[in-house]
Motif scaffolding. Structure first.
Motif, PDB file in Angstrom:
ATOM      1  N   LYS A  53       0.821  -1.114   0.006  1.00  0.00           N
ATOM      2  CA  LYS A  53      -0.077   0.016   0.009  1.00  0.00           C
ATOM      3  C   LYS A  53       0.645   1.219   0.103  1.00  0.00           C
ATOM      4  N   ARG A  68       0.444   5.332   0.686  1.00  0.00           N
ATOM      5  CA  ARG A  68      -0.406   6.235   1.256  1.00  0.00           C
ATOM      6  C   ARG A  68      -0.309   7.551   0.264  1.00  0.00           C
ATOM      7  N   GLU A  88       2.652   3.854   8.475  1.00  0.00           N
ATOM      8  CA  GLU A  88       2.822   4.252   7.184  1.00  0.00           C
ATOM      9  C   GLU A  88       4.284   3.415   6.632  1.00  0.00           C
ATOM     10  N   GLU A 112      -7.698   6.374   0.255  1.00  0.00           N
ATOM     11  CA  GLU A 112      -6.490   7.140   0.709  1.00  0.00           C
ATOM     12  C   GLU A 112      -4.993   6.298   0.164  1.00  0.00           C
ATOM     13  N   TYR A 113      -5.008   4.923  -0.068  1.00  0.00           N
ATOM     14  CA  TYR A 113      -4.024   4.448  -0.520  1.00  0.00           C
ATOM     15  C   TYR A 113      -4.222   3.767  -2.039  1.00  0.00           C
ATOM     16  N   GLU A 155      -2.917   0.859  -4.357  1.00  0.00           N
ATOM     17  CA  GLU A 155      -1.925  -0.420  -4.137  1.00  0.00           C
ATOM     18  C   GLU A 155      -1.483  -1.037  -5.014  1.00  0.00           C
TER      19      GLU A 155
END
Length: 133
Positions: free
Chosen positions: A2, A4, A19, A85-86, A88
């Motif tokens: 992931k 951010r 994070e 918000e991520y 991937e």
């Protein structure tokens, strides 16, 4: 994996200490980068658009290098921050890397093949290959 996505300075305050990779969709200052690295002790890399890469100071690059945090050039194409918000990196990419390694391809050959197939940024692809041993 992931990534951010941070679209503004104000969103830095929303980061958690878990994070591992942050994409900065704005032109960060030295203070912004220092704040992110301090706030996210598990940070493995910073992902920055090519147009902003030139504005990162030499001292900030040295700071990141000393912390072992690579500065990766690239974009997160097609990502909708209003939905998630991520961004991937798909598991299929990791499976493809594993498959190519089983076939005996070198990292350079894998990078060349996947650059054509997956349309990923070369810096991000190198980072994934390096960390997928």
């Amino acid at each position: 994996m992931k990534i951010r996505v941070v679209s503004s300075k104000e969103e830095i305050n929303d980061l958690t200490d878990k994070e591992e990779m942050v994409h900065l969709a704005f032109r960060p200052s030295n203070t912004d980068i220092l704040t992110i690295v301090t706030k996210c002790p598990e940070e493995k890399a910073l992902h920055i658009p090519p147009s902003y890469m030139k504005s990162i100071s030499r001292s900030t690059r040295m700071f990141l290098e000393m912390r072992g945090i690579p500065l990766i050039e690239g974009d997160v194409w097609g990502h909708r921050k209003d939905i998630n918000e991520y961004s991937e990196v798909s598991e299929s990419i990791f499976e493809r890397i594993d498959q190519y390694r089983k076939e005996g391809l070198s990292d350079e050959e894998i990078e060349a093949k996947m650059d054509r197939e997956m349309h990923m940024g070369p810096d991000l692809l190198r980072f994934i290959l390096k960390n997928r041993k």
